[in-house]
Design an enzyme around this catalytic site. Structure first.
Site, PDB file in Angstrom:
ATOM      1  CB  THR A  39      -0.957   0.037   1.207  1.00  0.00           C
ATOM      2  OG1 THR A  39      -0.218  -0.182   2.394  1.00  0.00           O
ATOM      3  CG2 THR A  39      -2.020  -1.015   1.074  1.00  0.00           C
TER       4      THR A  39
ATOM      5  CG  ASP B  77       0.037  -6.133   5.166  1.00  0.00           C
ATOM      6  OD1 ASP B  77      -1.204  -6.127   5.212  1.00  0.00           O
ATOM      7  OD2 ASP B  77       0.732  -5.099   5.173  1.00  0.00           O
TER       8      ASP B  77
HETATM    9  P1  ADP Z   1       4.354  -1.463   1.453  1.00  0.00           P
HETATM   10  O1  ADP Z   1       3.209  -0.894   2.207  1.00  0.00           O
HETATM   11  O2  ADP Z   1       4.466  -0.860   0.094  1.00  0.00           O
HETATM   12  O3  ADP Z   1       4.398  -2.934   1.455  1.00  0.00           O
HETATM   13  P2  ADP Z   1       6.647  -1.631   3.171  1.00  0.00           P
HETATM   14  O4  ADP Z   1       6.985  -0.661   4.255  1.00  0.00           O
HETATM   15  O5  ADP Z   1       6.166  -2.967   3.561  1.00  0.00           O
HETATM   16  O6  ADP Z   1       5.632  -0.915   2.218  1.00  0.00           O
HETATM   17  O7  ADP Z   1       7.942  -1.773   2.274  1.00  0.00           O
HETATM   18  C1  ADP Z   1       7.978  -2.594   1.151  1.00  0.00           C
HETATM   19  C2  ADP Z   1       9.258  -2.394   0.409  1.00  0.00           C
HETATM   20  O8  ADP Z   1      10.382  -2.725   1.233  1.00  0.00           O
HETATM   21  C3  ADP Z   1       9.355  -3.281  -0.817  1.00  0.00           C
HETATM   22  O9  ADP Z   1       9.820  -2.532  -1.891  1.00  0.00           O
HETATM   23  C4  ADP Z   1      10.368  -4.345  -0.391  1.00  0.00           C
HETATM   24  O10 ADP Z   1      11.082  -4.886  -1.483  1.00  0.00           O
HETATM   25  C5  ADP Z   1      11.264  -3.536   0.492  1.00  0.00           C
HETATM   26  N1  ADP Z   1      12.099  -4.349   1.393  1.00  0.00           N
HETATM   27  C6  ADP Z   1      11.738  -5.320   2.245  1.00  0.00           C
HETATM   28  N2  ADP Z   1      12.831  -5.833   2.894  1.00  0.00           N
HETATM   29  C7  ADP Z   1      13.895  -5.164   2.420  1.00  0.00           C
HETATM   30  C8  ADP Z   1      15.310  -5.198   2.683  1.00  0.00           C
HETATM   31  N3  ADP Z   1      15.851  -6.036   3.565  1.00  0.00           N
HETATM   32  N4  ADP Z   1      16.091  -4.335   2.008  1.00  0.00           N
HETATM   33  C9  ADP Z   1      15.560  -3.456   1.131  1.00  0.00           C
HETATM   34  N5  ADP Z   1      14.266  -3.372   0.842  1.00  0.00           N
HETATM   35  C10 ADP Z   1      13.439  -4.208   1.466  1.00  0.00           C
HETATM   36 MG    MG Z   2       4.600  -4.238   3.050  1.00  0.00          MG
END
Ligand code: ADP
Ligand code: MG
Length: 558
Positions: A98, A393
């Protein structure tokens, strides 16, 4: 409103009404929409920060979840609300991503604003964005990799990627195990060998006390209720359960009817009548063969007593959702009329009491029984609530992965690759639309930039490294914010389902286009005075045209 218009037929707009047109309208809308996107951006990724939201009742929510933030922000601006809808669509369709979808929409609008300043007409931008979104979805599909849906390693990565940065993170190994088991428990193979995941059969219950590590996956349901009477059994090994949708009380019509009594005998008769009516209801339950009753409505004191005397365990005022889930778990039908209840309506299994947590574990048996419960534990309500949001999620993304087996490397890897491919595609696009396609490509790079920024890394250096890697054909090169390195994020276990990404692209593009299409804002004057007195509410920008300017206040949230 309609009445006002009728009483003043000759005047189209009231004296107080305001009208903003063309570029001014676009500028207005874009800045409102961008303010919203700005507000959630800082939460993106594992190193994103949380927001604390206080509603008008003083209730506090602490969260990192994009859609929750936007819903709780109580936004009172029509354009900003369109962006909130992006988050809601993303939540409904994909469950995760989101923040990404909203941030992307905001960046698309920012880039569109630059194009408008260069005298490019919004219609050309909209056309370009539409082309770009379509192309990007195709490319995302091409970049996505097929994985074996039995491969728990990949599923674990998907679950953990979704949980990082959330309340669920601390215990993510344990929780990922539970999530994968839960999804597998509710997955069936269809006739054409496709996996069908029915998340309705996976329930989440929360319990305060203990730590997230004590969370567990249980067969069946958990009902957080007490028996209605102390003398009832609490554990029933061979349970025949009736799910009752009607109350066990004296029937309304008779209870409220007026009666005139002329002698004490008549009063006694009347009471006896009530007594026998309740007795009869309890006998119906017994005759059907039930030794446990979950009642969605109330149970009269006297009926409680009768039930206890017969050794029947009864629970009253069970939640509707619990009743429906119990019906799946036990293979029981919800009885809406006791008079027609029979043995066929009952479900079978076992009921166990957990006195410490004041809940019942209900397990079904046989073919007709399905359903598992994730019992989440955490120290306080705030902790458990945020844990639940994170787990929901993760359940969604793992089930998508099991259902279609298509995943992408995260940490901005897919976004940088999409940007690169879109730039290539733009070369073949004629006219001013080409610039819009390029602007769309640029917008994708927001994701790695913000991931870096939120992790305290240099966004420019990171992007330069990422672009170079992708130009060298490293499709999975992304930023691992935990190591701070640009690397193959798929290998590093940062994996996202392809479905959520494709959905984020569509919803962001549609929202941006919707905002861009507006060239005229007509606000009824009285709107701006309404709500003008609630300046203290968080994000409560007053409505109407005056309120649009108020959106600037929201930028302060970041
Ligand atoms: P959303 O609400 O869009 O899911 P999040 O705060 O969950 O937002 O962040 C999702 C993003 O974080 C994605 O682009 C995912 O690839 C990235 N992500 C998750 N773990 C890592 C990590 N260890 N390093 C870099 N990016 C990450
Ligand atoms: Mg997320």
């Amino acid at each position: 409103m309609s009445q006002r218009m009728r009483s003043q037929p000759m005047i189209i707009l009231g004296d107080d009404s305001q009208r903003v047109q063309d570029e001014d309208a676009q500028e207005h809308n874009i800045s409102a929409a961008r303010a919203v996107a700005q507000a959630v951006r800082t939460t993106l990724g594992p190193k994103g920060m949380d927001k604390m939201l206080v509603d008008s009742m003083g209730d506090v929510t602490i969260t990192n979840d994009g859609v929750t933030i936007l819903k709780e922000m109580d936004i009172d601006n029509p354009t900003a609300e369109m962006i909130v809808e992006v988050a809601e669509t993303q939540e409904d369709e994909a469950g995760d991503g989101t923040t990404t979808a909203v941030a992307l929409a905001g960046e698309l609008l920012k880039n569109a604003e630059d194009l408008i300043e260069q005298e490019i007409h919004p219609t050309a931008i909209i056309r370009g964005f539409t082309l770009a979104a379509e192309q990007a979805r195709e490319e995302a599909n091409d970049i996505a990799e097929n994985v074996d849906t039995d491969d728990t390693e990949v599923l674990r990565s998907v679950a953990e990627t979704s949980m990082t940065g959330k309340g669920a993170e601390v215990n993510k190994e344990h929780l990922a195990e539970l999530i994968i088991e839960a999804v597998q428990a509710v997955t069936v193979e269809s006739d054409d060998d496709e996996n069908v995941v029915d998340l309705e059969y996976a329930n989440i219950e929360t319990q305060t006390g203990g730590s997230a590590d004590d969370s567990e996956l249980l067969d069946g349901a958990v009902v957080s209720k007490d028996p209605v009477h102390d003398d009832m059994p609490t554990d029933v090994e061979d349970a025949s359960v009736m799910l009752l949708g009607e109350p066990i009380e004296v029937e309304e019509a008779e209870a409220s009817a007026e009666i005139s009594l002329s002698s004490p005998d008549q009063l006694q008769d009347f009471l006896d009548q009530e007594d026998s009516q309740l007795r009869e209801k309890v006998e119906r339950i017994e005759d059907a063969g039930a030794n446990v009753v979950f009642c969605q409505k109330g149970i009269d004191d006297l009926a409680q007593h009768f039930l206890a005397k017969k050794g029947i365990l009864a629970v009253r005022r069970a939640k509707k959702s619990d009743m429906e889930f119990l019906s799946e778990v036990l293979g029981a039908r919800i009885v809406s009329d006791l008079d027609s209840a029979s043995e066929d309506d009952l479900g079978h299994g076992s009921v166990r009491r957990d006195d410490a947590d004041e809940l019942f574990y209900v397990e079904g048996e046989g073919e007709e029984s399905h359903g598992v419960t994730l019992l989440l534990r955490g120290s306080t309500d705030h902790v458990v609530d945020e844990l639940e949001r994170g787990i929901t999620d993760a359940l969604d993304v793992v089930s998508q992965t099991v259902a279609d087996g298509r995943v992408l490397a995260g940490g901005g890897a897919v976004e940088v690759e999409l940007a690169r491919r879109l730039r290539g595609y733009a070369d073949g696009v004629e006219g001013r639309e080409q610039l819009a396609v390029e602007a769309f490509a640029d917008a994708f790079e927001l994701v790695p930039r913000v991931l870096a920024e939120n992790a305290g890394l240099d966004p420019v250096d990171t992007l330069v490294d990422l672009r170079a890697a992708h130009d060298d054909g490293e499709k999975r090169a992304g930023l691992d914010v935990l190591s701070g390195e640009v690397e193959d994020t798929f290998e590093a276990g940062i994996v996202e389902p392809a479905h959520a990404k494709a959905q984020a692209i569509s919803s962001a593009a549609e929202a941006a286009n919707l905002v861009l299409k507006i060239d005229d804002i007509i606000a009824a004057g009285d709107l701006s005075t309404e709500g003008g007195d609630e300046g203290g509410a968080p994000g409560g920008a007053p409505g109407g045209m005056g309120g649009m300017g108020g959106m600037g206040g929201m930028g302060g949230m970041t």
